[in-house]
Design a protein around this motif. Structure first.
Motif, short mmCIF file in Angstrom:
data_model
loop_
_atom_site.label_atom_id
_atom_site.label_comp_id
_atom_site.label_asym_id
_atom_site.label_seq_id
_atom_site.Cartn_x
_atom_site.Cartn_y
_atom_site.Cartn_z
N GLY A 78 88.69 80.74 60.89
CA GLY A 78 87.60 81.08 59.98
C GLY A 78 87.93 82.27 59.09
N LEU A 79 88.89 83.09 59.51
CA LEU A 79 89.24 84.27 58.72
C LEU A 79 90.23 83.96 57.60
CD1 LEU A 79 89.65 86.83 61.63
CD2 LEU A 79 87.72 86.57 60.10
N ILE A 80 90.96 82.86 57.73
CA ILE A 80 91.99 82.55 56.73
C ILE A 80 91.50 81.55 55.69
CG2 ILE A 80 93.87 83.07 58.31
CD1 ILE A 80 94.24 80.07 58.68
N THR A 81 90.22 81.38 55.58
CA THR A 81 89.70 80.37 54.66
C THR A 81 90.02 80.68 53.20
OG1 THR A 81 87.58 81.50 54.60
CG2 THR A 81 87.81 79.70 56.17
N ILE A 84 94.42 80.24 52.62
CA ILE A 84 95.10 78.95 52.81
C ILE A 84 94.13 77.85 52.36
CG2 ILE A 84 96.07 77.39 54.53
CD1 ILE A 84 96.97 79.77 56.11
N PRO A 85 94.64 76.80 51.73
CA PRO A 85 93.76 75.70 51.31
C PRO A 85 93.00 75.10 52.50
CG PRO A 85 95.93 75.43 50.37
CD PRO A 85 96.01 76.59 51.30
N PRO A 86 91.73 74.77 52.31
CA PRO A 86 90.91 74.28 53.43
C PRO A 86 91.45 73.02 54.09
CG PRO A 86 89.53 74.80 51.54
CD PRO A 86 90.94 74.94 51.10
N THR A 92 94.99 71.42 60.60
CA THR A 92 95.66 72.05 61.74
C THR A 92 94.68 72.25 62.90
OG1 THR A 92 97.12 73.21 60.21
CG2 THR A 92 96.99 74.06 62.45
N GLY A 93 93.48 72.74 62.59
CA GLY A 93 92.48 72.92 63.64
C GLY A 93 92.05 71.60 64.25
N GLY A 94 91.90 70.58 63.41
CA GLY A 94 91.52 69.25 63.91
C GLY A 94 92.61 68.66 64.80
#
Length: 117
Positions: A78-81, A84-86, A92-94
């Motif tokens: 949530g901090l790198i939104t 880095i492109p969403p 990566t999180g998914g």
């Protein structure tokens, strides 16, 4: 300057007073033999140390640690939104959540998560 010094001494006085009062009221007057004995992870340290250990408890603890580490890995996403492109960080999180979910499904199918066998 005098006002700051007076405020500092009042703050120290109040905090010291609260520490002393809490120390006086927190003393236990009734000593219980069971509560005074050392207790660590469900084992009685006065008996033999060669007690069989439940592997189920160990496996549940490992699964808990995996999910605990998963949360600490996913929270910074949530901090790198902004940097880095969403699509990248969501992918990566998914993928990470998918792999952990597959691992949980495997643990479930192997009946590792069942306490009663």
């Amino acid at each position: 300057m005098k006002l700051m010094l007076v405020a500092f001494f009042i703050a120290v006085l109040i905090s010291s007073l609260l520490i002393i009062i809490s120390t006086l009221f927190s003393k236990k007057t009734i000593l219980d033999r069971e509560k005074a004995s050392p207790f660590e992870c469900g084992f009685d340290p006065k008996n033999t140390s060669r007690v069989p250990f439940s592997i189920r408890f160990f496996l549940i603890a490992i699964v808990f640690l995996i999910f605990d580490i998963e949360i600490s890995i996913l929270l910074p996403l949530g901090l790198i939104t902004n940097s880095i492109p969403p699509i990248f960080w969501m992918g990566t999180g998914g993928l990470f959540l998918f792999l952990v979910t597959i691992g949980l499904y495997y643990e479930w199918k192997e009946s590792t998560l069942d306490w009663i066998t």
